[in-house]
Design a protein around this motif. Structure first.
Motif, PDB file in Angstrom:
ATOM      1  N   TYR A 276       0.819  -1.215   0.000  1.00 59.18           N
ATOM      2  CA  TYR A 276       0.000   0.000   0.000  1.00 59.18           C
ATOM      3  C   TYR A 276       0.856   1.270   0.000  1.00 59.18           C
ATOM      4  O   TYR A 276       0.331   2.373   0.092  1.00 59.18           O
ATOM      5  N   GLU A 277       2.167   1.100  -0.132  1.00 59.13           N
ATOM      6  CA  GLU A 277       3.077   2.244  -0.195  1.00 59.13           C
ATOM      7  C   GLU A 277       4.087   2.031  -1.318  1.00 59.13           C
ATOM      8  O   GLU A 277       5.283   2.276  -1.160  1.00 59.13           O
ATOM      9  N   MET A 278       3.622   1.596  -2.465  1.00 56.84           N
ATOM     10  CA  MET A 278       4.528   1.278  -3.561  1.00 56.84           C
ATOM     11  C   MET A 278       5.125   2.530  -4.199  1.00 56.84           C
ATOM     12  O   MET A 278       4.483   3.579  -4.270  1.00 56.84           O
ATOM     13  N   THR A 279       6.337   2.381  -4.662  1.00 57.85           N
ATOM     14  CA  THR A 279       7.004   3.439  -5.413  1.00 57.85           C
ATOM     15  C   THR A 279       6.421   3.476  -6.826  1.00 57.85           C
ATOM     16  O   THR A 279       5.745   2.530  -7.263  1.00 57.85           O
ATOM     17  N   PRO A 280       6.669   4.551  -7.584  1.00 60.78           N
ATOM     18  CA  PRO A 280       6.195   4.584  -8.978  1.00 60.78           C
ATOM     19  C   PRO A 280       6.651   3.373  -9.783  1.00 60.78           C
ATOM     20  O   PRO A 280       5.877   2.833 -10.588  1.00 60.78           O
ATOM     21  N   ALA A 281       7.885   2.929  -9.569  1.00 58.54           N
ATOM     22  CA  ALA A 281       8.383   1.761 -10.304  1.00 58.54           C
ATOM     23  C   ALA A 281       7.617   0.504  -9.902  1.00 58.54           C
ATOM     24  O   ALA A 281       7.300  -0.347 -10.755  1.00 58.54           O
ATOM     25  N   GLU A 282       7.307   0.374  -8.617  1.00 51.85           N
ATOM     26  CA  GLU A 282       6.557  -0.797  -8.152  1.00 51.85           C
ATOM     27  C   GLU A 282       5.116  -0.757  -8.653  1.00 51.85           C
ATOM     28  O   GLU A 282       4.539  -1.800  -8.981  1.00 51.85           O
ATOM     29  N   ILE A 283       4.530   0.434  -8.707  1.00 49.87           N
ATOM     30  CA  ILE A 283       3.176   0.565  -9.252  1.00 49.87           C
ATOM     31  C   ILE A 283       3.159   0.149 -10.720  1.00 49.87           C
ATOM     32  O   ILE A 283       2.239  -0.547 -11.179  1.00 49.87           O
ATOM     33  N   LYS A 284       4.180   0.554 -11.460  1.00 50.28           N
ATOM     34  CA  LYS A 284       4.270   0.177 -12.875  1.00 50.28           C
ATOM     35  C   LYS A 284       4.361  -1.338 -13.024  1.00 50.28           C
ATOM     36  O   LYS A 284       3.694  -1.934 -13.885  1.00 50.28           O
ATOM     37  N   ALA A 285       5.164  -1.982 -12.173  1.00 49.77           N
ATOM     38  CA  ALA A 285       5.306  -3.439 -12.238  1.00 49.77           C
ATOM     39  C   ALA A 285       3.988  -4.122 -11.885  1.00 49.77           C
ATOM     40  O   ALA A 285       3.595  -5.119 -12.513  1.00 49.77           O
ATOM     41  N   ALA A 286       3.275  -3.586 -10.883  1.00 45.53           N
ATOM     42  CA  ALA A 286       1.980  -4.152 -10.494  1.00 45.53           C
ATOM     43  C   ALA A 286       0.966  -3.994 -11.624  1.00 45.53           C
ATOM     44  O   ALA A 286       0.159  -4.895 -11.889  1.00 45.53           O
ATOM     45  N   LYS A 287       1.001  -2.857 -12.288  1.00 45.39           N
ATOM     46  CA  LYS A 287       0.110  -2.623 -13.428  1.00 45.39           C
ATOM     47  C   LYS A 287       0.376  -3.638 -14.538  1.00 45.39           C
ATOM     48  O   LYS A 287      -0.567  -4.203 -15.123  1.00 45.39           O
ATOM     49  N   GLU A 288       1.642  -3.889 -14.828  1.00 45.19           N
ATOM     50  CA  GLU A 288       1.983  -4.865 -15.861  1.00 45.19           C
ATOM     51  C   GLU A 288       1.500  -6.261 -15.475  1.00 45.19           C
ATOM     52  O   GLU A 288       1.058  -7.034 -16.332  1.00 45.19           O
ATOM     53  N   ALA A 289       1.560  -6.582 -14.190  1.00 40.78           N
ATOM     54  CA  ALA A 289       1.060  -7.881 -13.729  1.00 40.78           C
ATOM     55  C   ALA A 289      -0.443  -7.984 -13.950  1.00 40.78           C
ATOM     56  O   ALA A 289      -0.957  -9.032 -14.371  1.00 40.78           O
ATOM     57  N   LEU A 290      -1.178  -6.904 -13.676  1.00 39.36           N
ATOM     58  CA  LEU A 290      -2.626  -6.919 -13.879  1.00 39.36           C
ATOM     59  C   LEU A 290      -2.969  -7.042 -15.362  1.00 39.36           C
ATOM     60  O   LEU A 290      -3.915  -7.751 -15.735  1.00 39.36           O
ATOM     61  N   ILE A 291      -2.196  -6.383 -16.211  1.00 39.41           N
ATOM     62  CA  ILE A 291      -2.399  -6.521 -17.658  1.00 39.41           C
ATOM     63  C   ILE A 291      -2.191  -7.977 -18.075  1.00 39.41           C
ATOM     64  O   ILE A 291      -2.947  -8.527 -18.887  1.00 39.41           O
ATOM     65  N   ARG A 292      -1.186  -8.602 -17.480  1.00 34.81           N
ATOM     66  CA  ARG A 292      -0.896 -10.002 -17.792  1.00 34.81           C
ATOM     67  C   ARG A 292      -2.013 -10.925 -17.302  1.00 34.81           C
ATOM     68  O   ARG A 292      -2.311 -11.951 -17.922  1.00 34.81           O
ATOM     69  N   LEU A 293      -2.657 -10.535 -16.194  1.00 30.36           N
ATOM     70  CA  LEU A 293      -3.734 -11.350 -15.623  1.00 30.36           C
ATOM     71  C   LEU A 293      -5.062 -11.149 -16.345  1.00 30.36           C
ATOM     72  O   LEU A 293      -5.922 -12.042 -16.338  1.00 30.36           O
ATOM     73  N   LYS A 294      -5.237 -10.017 -16.983  1.00 30.71           N
ATOM     74  CA  LYS A 294      -6.539  -9.629 -17.528  1.00 30.71           C
ATOM     75  C   LYS A 294      -7.207 -10.693 -18.408  1.00 30.71           C
ATOM     76  O   LYS A 294      -8.422 -10.911 -18.292  1.00 30.71           O
ATOM     77  N   PRO A 295      -6.496 -11.401 -19.302  1.00 28.26           N
ATOM     78  CA  PRO A 295      -7.183 -12.415 -20.125  1.00 28.26           C
ATOM     79  C   PRO A 295      -7.863 -13.509 -19.308  1.00 28.26           C
ATOM     80  O   PRO A 295      -8.803 -14.151 -19.790  1.00 28.26           O
ATOM     81  N   ASN A 296      -7.409 -13.720 -18.090  1.00 24.91           N
ATOM     82  CA  ASN A 296      -7.993 -14.773 -17.255  1.00 24.91           C
ATOM     83  C   ASN A 296      -9.177 -14.282 -16.425  1.00 24.91           C
ATOM     84  O   ASN A 296      -9.855 -15.083 -15.784  1.00 24.91           O
ATOM     85  N   ILE A 297      -9.422 -12.966 -16.420  1.00 22.01           N
ATOM     86  CA  ILE A 297     -10.494 -12.404 -15.600  1.00 22.01           C
ATOM     87  C   ILE A 297     -11.813 -12.432 -16.369  1.00 22.01           C
ATOM     88  O   ILE A 297     -11.940 -11.819 -17.434  1.00 22.01           O
ATOM     89  N   LEU A 298     -12.781 -13.145 -15.823  1.00 23.53           N
ATOM     90  CA  LEU A 298     -14.108 -13.205 -16.421  1.00 23.53           C
ATOM     91  C   LEU A 298     -14.869 -11.908 -16.190  1.00 23.53           C
ATOM     92  O   LEU A 298     -15.450 -11.327 -17.112  1.00 23.53           O
ATOM     93  N   THR A 299     -14.856 -11.440 -14.939  1.00 22.15           N
ATOM     94  CA  THR A 299     -15.583 -10.217 -14.609  1.00 22.15           C
ATOM     95  C   THR A 299     -15.136  -9.700 -13.246  1.00 22.15           C
ATOM     96  O   THR A 299     -14.495 -10.414 -12.465  1.00 22.15           O
ATOM     97  N   PHE A 300     -15.488  -8.447 -12.984  1.00 20.32           N
ATOM     98  CA  PHE A 300     -15.338  -7.846 -11.661  1.00 20.32           C
ATOM     99  C   PHE A 300     -16.734  -7.675 -11.077  1.00 20.32           C
ATOM    100  O   PHE A 300     -17.632  -7.171 -11.761  1.00 20.32           O
ATOM    101  N   VAL A 301     -16.933  -8.073  -9.825  1.00 21.37           N
ATOM    102  CA  VAL A 301     -18.224  -7.885  -9.170  1.00 21.37           C
ATOM    103  C   VAL A 301     -18.157  -6.655  -8.277  1.00 21.37           C
ATOM    104  O   VAL A 301     -17.083  -6.241  -7.843  1.00 21.37           O
ATOM    105  N   GLU A 302     -19.322  -6.076  -7.997  1.00 22.48           N
ATOM    106  CA  GLU A 302     -19.381  -4.863  -7.192  1.00 22.48           C
ATOM    107  C   GLU A 302     -19.386  -5.152  -5.696  1.00 22.48           C
ATOM    108  O   GLU A 302     -18.929  -4.334  -4.901  1.00 22.48           O
ATOM    109  N   GLN A 303     -19.933  -6.310  -5.295  1.00 25.57           N
ATOM    110  CA  GLN A 303     -20.019  -6.672  -3.881  1.00 25.57           C
ATOM    111  C   GLN A 303     -19.578  -8.124  -3.713  1.00 25.57           C
ATOM    112  O   GLN A 303     -19.882  -8.980  -4.551  1.00 25.57           O
ATOM    113  N   SER A 304     -18.885  -8.407  -2.621  1.00 27.69           N
ATOM    114  CA  SER A 304     -18.327  -9.747  -2.424  1.00 27.69           C
ATOM    115  C   SER A 304     -19.395 -10.827  -2.293  1.00 27.69           C
ATOM    116  O   SER A 304     -19.118 -12.006  -2.546  1.00 27.69           O
ATOM    117  N   ASN A 305     -20.616 -10.455  -1.896  1.00 26.90           N
ATOM    118  CA  ASN A 305     -21.681 -11.457  -1.792  1.00 26.90           C
ATOM    119  C   ASN A 305     -22.027 -12.077  -3.142  1.00 26.90           C
ATOM    120  O   ASN A 305     -22.659 -13.135  -3.203  1.00 26.90           O
TER     121      ASN A 305
END
Length: 388
Positions: free
Chosen positions: A217-246
């Motif tokens: 929760y205190e990532m540097t700009p470089a760490e945020i960039k790396a996390a963003k790239e990881a999410l881009i890499r994960l995106k094809p596997n994501i079916l959907t985002f839900v609004e509530q955990s229920n």
């Protein structure tokens, strides 16, 4: 007018007419299930010429998660006080913070929030710290939750504690090989089989754990960039985002999701209750974030007395028990935990969800707002990643 509302009016009139002492009034209120704060709020109006329970002005407007209240509890509050509660839901802490900052107490009386978001609300002048000793239901809390250091402002608490749990992946073993690392989520065989709750800041923190960030929760700009790239890499596997955990349960029950990537503990039992498969939890070796949440009273809340009364009402053990039976995750109320331990149907679940181990709550990587411009950077990075 409800029967309980009429009884409360009668009690108030009894005090005004000298037929009841204050002690007798509070004792009668307790027998009706009316908390100390609600009863006190009514009595405070005695000098103002009103003899009705309308002392608690409504409606009460709360900005809240959908697992922080239950319909029986809301109906009982209406029956007891005559105050209607309007619930507005949100999914991401940053959204609730922005809305509260925009409209304040004119439109929001109570807002829910996660652990380290509490200090951000207070530092921004958005909420009033609470004297927990004024609430009868606060005496039912585990001692550790009455003394959360980062919520302390003098002898007051920014939040009234509600629940806590680790945020971890769950998988359906019929389709998924057991795993112990977030890296398994990126396997191409899980294309469009992963569901996530849409919590941008927390998802970026989770991706930070994937990429080795020491303080997600205190990532540097470089760490945020790396996390963003990881999410881009994960995106094809994501079916959907839900609004509530229920909403997670339905995806496991209907078989469209094989992995839920960011659920709180107890999802396996909720899926089983709904007739779904026996899903398994994963505690990734990279670590995991968790939430410790509660409610805050917004500064200059238009219906402050009703807000205080509702907090005392909803945090009573009998309502906390109902919430656990539905949500199956740990809460802050110790009395409710002991009641559940006496119920053979839920005794094992109390331990399985960690409800009987409150100290664990403070050993998790707790949710919180990134400092400074970090909040905007996290959200922008998330939005850019999912837009790709």
């Amino acid at each position: 007018m409800t029967d309980r509302h009429a009884v409360l009016q009668s009690l108030v009139e009894g005090v005004r007419g000298g037929r009841l002492t204050r002690r007798e009034f509070f004792s009668a209120c307790a027998r009706l299930g009316i908390g100390l704060v609600a009863a006190s709020s009514v009595l405070r109006t005695l000098g103002g010429g009103t003899a009705s329970a309308a002392a608690l002005q409504g409606p009460l407007n709360i900005l809240v998660w959908d697992d922080h209240f239950d319909e029986p509890e809301l109906k009982d509050f209406l029956a007891t006080t005559g105050v209607k509660i309007n619930t507005s839901l949100f999914d991401e802490n940053a959204d609730a913070y922005a809305k509260t900052k925009l409209v304040g107490g004119r439109q929001i009386d109570v807002v829910s929030g996660d652990a380290l978001w509490g200090p951000r609300y207070h530092q921004s002048g958005l909420v009033d710290p609470l004297d927990l000793s004024q609430f009868a239901s606060a005496k039912e809390l585990f001692p550790v939750f009455r003394e959360i250091s980062f919520w302390k402002v003098g002898n007051r608490s920014i939040m009234f504690p509600w629940s806590w749990a680790p945020i971890i992946p769950y998988y359906d073993p019929r389709y998924v090989t057991p795993f112990d690392s977030y890296e398994a989520l990126f396997d191409p065989k899980y294309r469009r089989r992963i569901v996530m709750e849409k919590t941008p800041v927390d998802i970026m923190a989770q991706m930070g754990l994937v990429t080795g960030a020491k303080k997600p929760y205190e990532m540097t700009p470089a760490e945020i960039k790396a996390a963003k790239e990881a999410l881009i890499r994960l995106k094809p596997n994501i079916l959907t985002f839900v609004e509530q955990s229920n909403q997670f349960v339905q995806y496991f029950v209907n078989g469209t999701a094989w992995i839920i990537a960011n659920a709180h503990t107890g999802l396996d039992y909720r899926v089983k209750q709904a007739g779904g498969p026996l899903v398994k939890p994963v505690y990734p070796k990279e670590g995991y974030v968790g939430f410790l949440d509660g409610e805050m009273v917004v500064k200059n809340a238009a219906h402050r007395n009703a807000a205080m009364a509702w907090l005392d009402h909803k945090n009573q053990a009998k309502y906390v028990v109902l919430n656990f039976q539905k949500q199956l995750r740990a809460l802050a109320n110790e009395k409710a935990m002991k009641m559940l331990q006496q119920d053979p149907k839920y005794a094992d679940l109390v331990h399985a969800t960690g409800y009987d181990q409150p100290d664990v709550a403070l050993r998790m990587i707790l949710k919180g707002p990134p400092p400074g411009e970090g909040l905007k950077m996290y959200i922008d990075a998330f939005n850019e990643a999912i837009a790709r």
